[in-house]
Write a protein that holds these residues in place. Structure first.
Motif, short mmCIF file in Angstrom:
data_model
loop_
_atom_site.label_atom_id
_atom_site.label_comp_id
_atom_site.label_asym_id
_atom_site.label_seq_id
_atom_site.Cartn_x
_atom_site.Cartn_y
_atom_site.Cartn_z
N LEU A 42 0.95 -1.45 -0.01
CA LEU A 42 -0.11 -0.16 -0.06
C LEU A 42 0.80 1.23 0.01
O LEU A 42 0.40 2.28 -0.74
N ASP A 43 1.77 1.04 0.76
CA ASP A 43 3.11 2.23 0.44
C ASP A 43 3.28 2.67 -0.81
O ASP A 43 3.57 3.74 -0.96
N TRP A 44 3.82 1.55 -1.45
CA TRP A 44 4.19 1.70 -2.88
C TRP A 44 3.03 2.22 -3.75
O TRP A 44 3.39 3.29 -4.39
N VAL A 45 1.83 1.99 -3.62
CA VAL A 45 0.75 2.84 -4.29
C VAL A 45 0.75 4.19 -3.82
O VAL A 45 0.64 4.97 -4.88
N LYS A 46 0.79 4.54 -2.85
CA LYS A 46 0.60 5.84 -2.13
C LYS A 46 1.92 6.58 -2.93
O LYS A 46 1.65 7.87 -3.30
N LYS A 47 3.14 5.90 -3.02
CA LYS A 47 4.35 6.74 -3.19
C LYS A 47 4.13 7.25 -4.73
O LYS A 47 4.65 8.04 -5.11
N ASN A 48 3.44 6.15 -5.40
CA ASN A 48 3.09 6.40 -6.96
C ASN A 48 1.79 7.43 -7.12
O ASN A 48 1.28 7.50 -8.34
N LYS A 49 1.33 7.82 -5.97
CA LYS A 49 0.21 8.79 -6.10
C LYS A 49 -1.00 8.22 -6.70
O LYS A 49 -1.69 8.91 -7.52
N LYS A 50 -1.18 7.06 -6.42
CA LYS A 50 -2.27 6.19 -6.74
C LYS A 50 -3.14 5.73 -5.71
O LYS A 50 -2.62 5.69 -4.55
N LYS A 51 -4.52 5.04 -5.91
CA LYS A 51 -5.12 4.65 -4.84
C LYS A 51 -5.61 3.17 -5.06
O LYS A 51 -6.02 2.82 -6.36
N VAL A 52 -5.77 2.44 -4.19
CA VAL A 52 -6.76 1.17 -4.46
C VAL A 52 -7.63 1.29 -3.28
O VAL A 52 -7.57 1.94 -2.32
N TYR A 53 -9.12 0.80 -3.53
CA TYR A 53 -10.10 0.83 -2.50
C TYR A 53 -10.52 -0.35 -1.97
O TYR A 53 -10.81 -1.54 -2.79
N ILE A 54 -10.31 -0.34 -0.62
CA ILE A 54 -10.49 -1.75 0.27
C ILE A 54 -11.88 -1.57 0.87
O ILE A 54 -12.11 -0.77 1.54
N PHE A 55 -12.53 -2.63 0.84
CA PHE A 55 -14.08 -3.10 1.56
C PHE A 55 -13.87 -4.09 2.25
O PHE A 55 -13.47 -5.24 1.87
N ASN A 56 -14.41 -4.17 3.45
CA ASN A 56 -14.74 -5.43 4.13
C ASN A 56 -16.05 -6.05 4.13
O ASN A 56 -16.39 -6.88 4.75
N TYR A 57 -16.65 -5.59 2.85
CA TYR A 57 -17.92 -6.03 2.61
C TYR A 57 -18.14 -6.39 1.29
O TYR A 57 -17.79 -5.63 0.27
#
Ligand code: CP
Ligand code: NVA
Length: 309
Positions: free
Chosen positions: A198-213
């Motif tokens: 997740l840190d790598w995603v952030k470093k690349n200024k991108k996002k993934v969306y995490i749901f517990n549902y």
């Protein structure tokens, strides 16, 4: 010479080049038999050595066919039959011998560090055929399958992953950054992707969306990916983990929350994470997905051997 280890370390431009080449090659082979060689035999005389420290059906066969169709050949080693496997020879010496006899090395291993060590000592390209943190050749091929079926760039699609935060998901996350697509992840609270991913995603200024549902994760998506809850050699309390994932099973009901023409993909082998009705439905494209690995891996090999247009 180039290595193919993690998608995150390969440029978007090169990844796209691989997919473009795979599409061209696949189209040109329509009338050829399985073992017939592509025109020009671009890897004529080349030997790909494969080594598996974990079971494999698809990766083994698809790399075998890939190098054959490019005019080369392959030899598959069992790690327990080498001196290295028994500790009688160093990895450095083994790597030097592999580089002397072979032209490329494909490794499936339980240790990411082993790939890095081989990379250090090999003078031939190394391809990651699955490691604890990555299944790069699988996911690049899956991007190809999605675009082939949906007939549009993956950047215009919504992708959902329902399942464990494992090697395949890590590579899918890397792909979401490289190919710029929206990725929803549906997993139980304690099973989200590791911090370094997740840190790598952030470093690349991108996002993934995490749901517990799970229903929220698949809402409005075009593709649902899943994988086994228990990966190869996963050292966990299996009963507990399976029970933690009970609400993350891919059922017809779950799929009804996605787009109407949503497709289902799974790298295989499967466990109980997908309902048989979904798995054998017309939304499931898993056989096409599996076969496409041959086509994409051919272009991965050409990339490694510096022969991609
Ligand atoms: N999907 C995949 O890598 O399958 P195998 O484990 O059979 O190689
Ligand atoms: N995540 C799975 C993929 C198998 C192809 C595993 O590592 O076992």
């Amino acid at each position: 010479m180039k290595h193919f280890i993690n998608l995150k370390d390969i440029s978007s431009k090169d990844l796209r080049k691989i997919l473009v080449d795979a599409k061209k090659r696949k189209n040109k082979r329509k009338k050829l038999n399985t073992l017939e060689v592509d025109k020009g035999a671009p890897l004529r005389g080349k030997l790909l050595i494969q080594m598996f420290e974990k079971s494999s059906l698809r990766t083994r066969l698809s790399f075998y066919l890939a190098i054959k169709q490019l005019g080369g050949g392959t030899l598959t080693l069992r790690s327990n039959e080498l001196h290295l496997g028994e500790g009688g020879e160093t990895l450095e010496d083994t790597a030097k011998i592999l580089s002397t006899y072979g032209d490329g090395f494909m490794l499936r291993t339980d240790k990411d560090e082993k790939i890095e060590k081989f990379k250090k000592y090999l003078s031939i390209p190394i391809i990651n055929g699955l490691s604890p943190s990555s299944h790069a050749s699988q996911v690049l091929s899956d991007i190809f399958t999605v675009e082939e079926i949906k007939k549009k760039p993956i950047s215009r699609l919504n992708i959902a992953w329902i399942g464990d935060s494992n090697n395949v998901l890590n590579s899918l996350i890397a792909a979401s950054v490289k190919f710029n697509f929206k990725l929803n992840i549906g997993c139980p609270r304690n099973y989200k992707p590791k911090k370094f991913v997740l840190d790598w995603v952030k470093k690349n200024k991108k996002k993934v969306y995490i749901f517990n549902y799970a229903k929220k994760a698949v809402s409005n998506c075009d593709v649902i990916f899943s994988d086994k809850v228990i990966s190869l050699n996963d050292k966990v309390n299996k009963r507990k983990k399976l029970s933690d994932f009970k609400k993350f099973k891919i059922t017809e009901n779950l799929i009804s929350h996605a787009k109407k023409d949503c497709i289902f993909l799974h790298c295989l082998p499967r466990g109980s994470e997908v309902d048989e009705k979904v798995f054998f439905s017309n939304k499931s494209k898993v056989w096409q997905q599996a076969l496409n690995r041959v086509h994409v891996q051919k272009s991965i090999l050409l990339y490694c051997f510096g022969k991609l247009g």
